[in-house]
Enzyme design. Structure first.
Site, short mmCIF file in Angstrom:
data_model
loop_
_atom_site.label_atom_id
_atom_site.label_comp_id
_atom_site.label_asym_id
_atom_site.label_seq_id
_atom_site.Cartn_x
_atom_site.Cartn_y
_atom_site.Cartn_z
N ALA A 1 1.06 3.13 7.37
CA ALA A 1 1.25 4.53 7.74
C ALA A 1 -0.06 5.22 8.08
O ALA A 1 -0.07 6.38 8.49
CB ALA A 1 1.95 5.28 6.61
N ASN B 1 0.82 -1.21 0.00
CA ASN B 1 0.00 0.00 0.00
C ASN B 1 0.85 1.27 0.00
O ASN B 1 0.91 2.00 -1.00
CB ASN B 1 -0.94 -0.01 1.22
CG ASN B 1 -2.02 1.05 1.12
OD1 ASN B 1 -1.89 2.05 0.41
ND2 ASN B 1 -3.12 0.85 1.83
N ASP B 2 1.53 1.53 1.09
CA ASP B 2 2.27 2.80 1.24
C ASP B 2 3.33 2.98 0.16
O ASP B 2 3.57 4.10 -0.30
CB ASP B 2 2.92 2.86 2.61
CG ASP B 2 1.90 2.83 3.74
OD1 ASP B 2 0.80 3.38 3.54
OD2 ASP B 2 2.21 2.27 4.80
N VAL B 3 3.99 1.90 -0.26
CA VAL B 3 5.11 2.02 -1.20
C VAL B 3 4.64 2.23 -2.63
O VAL B 3 5.45 2.41 -3.54
CB VAL B 3 6.02 0.78 -1.13
CG1 VAL B 3 6.63 0.66 0.25
CG2 VAL B 3 5.28 -0.49 -1.52
N THR B 4 3.31 2.24 -2.85
CA THR B 4 2.75 2.50 -4.19
C THR B 4 1.83 3.71 -4.18
O THR B 4 1.13 3.97 -5.16
CB THR B 4 1.96 1.28 -4.70
OG1 THR B 4 0.85 1.02 -3.83
CG2 THR B 4 2.85 0.05 -4.77
#
Length: 505
Positions: free
Chosen positions: A474, A432-435
């Site tokens: 996050a 999720n957060d890294v995209t």
């Protein structure tokens, strides 16, 4: 004063061989293809160091508390203390118990719990450094770091060498910080504590003040050898470890794990100086420096400041913690396993982006099978790894290696990010957060400034997620979910991938 025993050249040679093994181990661990060899070399080096230490270590007896006759002060025998051998049986028993616990834990631990396990191990290293420092303070003559002082009237007492007091104070401080910080990291990684930053008012001033107090107390202890500054250093160091890690959010936790690894190394090195053990100094320095270098590399990959990592709370801002939080109520498209199978089998290139959701579902083996099926259809398959995907450095690399995914198919962010614009399908599984494009556009987002994988540029994005209600670690939603070129595959990651493989058949 005790005279230092001459260094046996064979002991120095054995420690040198152990140090070389550790260096080669770090070199091997730098690549998944050579990581097994690196692990073996590290084990060999540690075995050599432990055996050499056991064969050569002869601790001194405690200082006799009998009053020494002043008339004997002119003779050297007044300062000669007998030596005794360590009980090898007790040491071997302790090693056996620790080995049994380690083997049992390694066999039973799930890959999803590996980050928590690493944090727990770091805490034990820090606690060991504290206990060694306390033991050296309570019985300095047993460690050969003291000079005997005999007053004209009264009992003899040991005065710790000034340099040893500085080493001891710093080692205890770093060890205590490592322990308490690793405990907080464990609680956050394990879900026992919220992954969101816990921001204390004036935290930076408090942290700097406590760190300054620790340094002053170490200087005071080195000057006077009083008990109160030593124990004050221990207490304040435990406290600052909590204060440094609590403000850090979940998205930055991989960097925290790496930094705590560095702290544990420096604590071990400091205690190595106190013990006069060359192997411990070399090993601690290697772990400390490699962990610091890895943290620096990861900070650059996340657009974070390395200095702010050390200060704590580097991923948190007073306003950013709530920004972007919660799921967005917007239209989105839902797809099925059959839809995903058709789109990917017709593609020329598919880039797979694994994340923590893949680890939770243990879907790496099914994912490799899906990749093999796509290759049979003539599709180019690549895996895109973000530096902080998962909960610790290299988490996704380890999972893919466990599933025997070819190393040549795995690419880091900077090597593959430019290819998404020419890719037919970006297959995101639990990342999720890294995209999240908000890292590039939303200045109020807690992940703003972190480089992300540009999956939204692909012609089609297939995004596996358990439900639309949850958000990333996050605490922010991902706008990729609601784009026209995104198809959401809502299910358990492993089950969905297995259904896609069946649909390809």
């Amino acid at each position: 004063m005790h005279e230092a025993a001459p260094v046996n050249p064979w002991v120095a040679f054995a420690y040198l061989v152990a140090g070389v093994c550790f260096i080669l181990a770090l070199r091997g661990l730098s690549s998944p293809a050579t990581s097994r060899r690196g692990n073996r070399l590290g084990m060999v080096g540690m075995g050599i160091a432990v055996v050499t230490t056991l064969l050569t270590h002869i601790p001194r007896n405690q200082i006799s508390m009998l009053t020494i006759d002043p008339s004997t002060l002119a003779t050297s025998e007044a300062f000669a203390f007998p030596l005794d051998w360590v009980s090898i049986a007790e040491i071997l028993a302790a090693i056996a118990i620790g080995a049994a616990i380690g083997l049992t834990t390694a066999r039973r631990i799930a890959m999803t719990a590996m980050p928590q396990l690493v944090a727990a191990f770091h805490s034990l290293v820090g606690l060991a450094a504290v206990l060694v420092g306390v033991a050296a303070y309570l019985n300095p003559d047993a460690f050969g770091i003291s000079s005997l002082v005999v007053p004209m009237i009264g009992q003899p007492f040991a005065v710790i060498n000034p340099v040893s007091k500085v080493e001891m104070g710093l080692g205890v401080a770093i060890g205590a910080i490592t322990f308490s910080g690793s405990v907080i990291a464990f609680l956050k990684l394990n879900g026992s504590m919220s992954g969101k930053p816990i921001l204390l008012p004036g935290r930076h001033v408090i942290n700097l003040g406590v760190l300054a107090a620790i340094l002053l107390l170490v200087a005071q202890f080195a000057h006077t050898q009083d008990a109160w500054p030593f124990w004050a250093v221990v207490i304040l160091s435990f406290a600052i470890g909590f204060l440094l890690i609590i403000p850090i959010g979940g998205a930055d936790m991989p960097v925290v794990v790496s930094m705590l690894n560095s702290y544990s190394g420096w604590a071990a090195a400091a205690m190595g100086f106190t013990l006069g053990n060359t192997a411990m100094i070399v090993t601690g320095a290697l772990v400390g420096s490699s962990g610091a270098i890895l943290s620096y590399i990861m900070c650059r990959a996340m657009n974070r400041s390395f200095l702010s990592v050390i200060a704590g709370g580097f991923g948190a801002t007073d306003s950013g913690g709530a920004a972007g939080g919660g799921a967005i109520d917007r239209p989105w498209k839902r797809g099925s396993a059959e839809d995903a199978a058709f789109l990917m089998s017709q593609a020329e290139q598919v880039i797979i982006v694994p994340g923590y959701g893949m680890a939770v579902a243990q879907a790496q083996h099914a994912l490799r099978e899906m990749g093999d099926k796509l290759k049979e259809h003539g599709v180019r398959v690549k895996y895109a790894i973000h530096p902080v995907a998962g909960r610790m450095p290299g988490h996704m690399n380890v999972l893919l290696a466990e599933a025997n995914v070819p190393y040549d198919d795995v690419f880091e962010l900077e090597d593959i990010n430019s290819e998404f614009a020419q890719t037919d399908v970006a297959f995101v599984i639990g990342a999720n957060d890294v995209t999240n494009p908000a890292a590039k556009t939303d200045k109020t987002s807690p992940i703003y400034g972190m480089p992300v994988l540009d999956v939204e540029k692909a012609k089609t994005v297939l995004f596996i997620k358990r439900s639309m209600g949850g958000v990333g670690y996050a605490g922010v939603d991902n706008e990729v979910f609601y784009r026209d070129n995104t198809m959401m595959l809502l299910a358990d990651a492993k089950k969905m991938v297995e259904e896609i493989v069946k649909a390809m058949d």
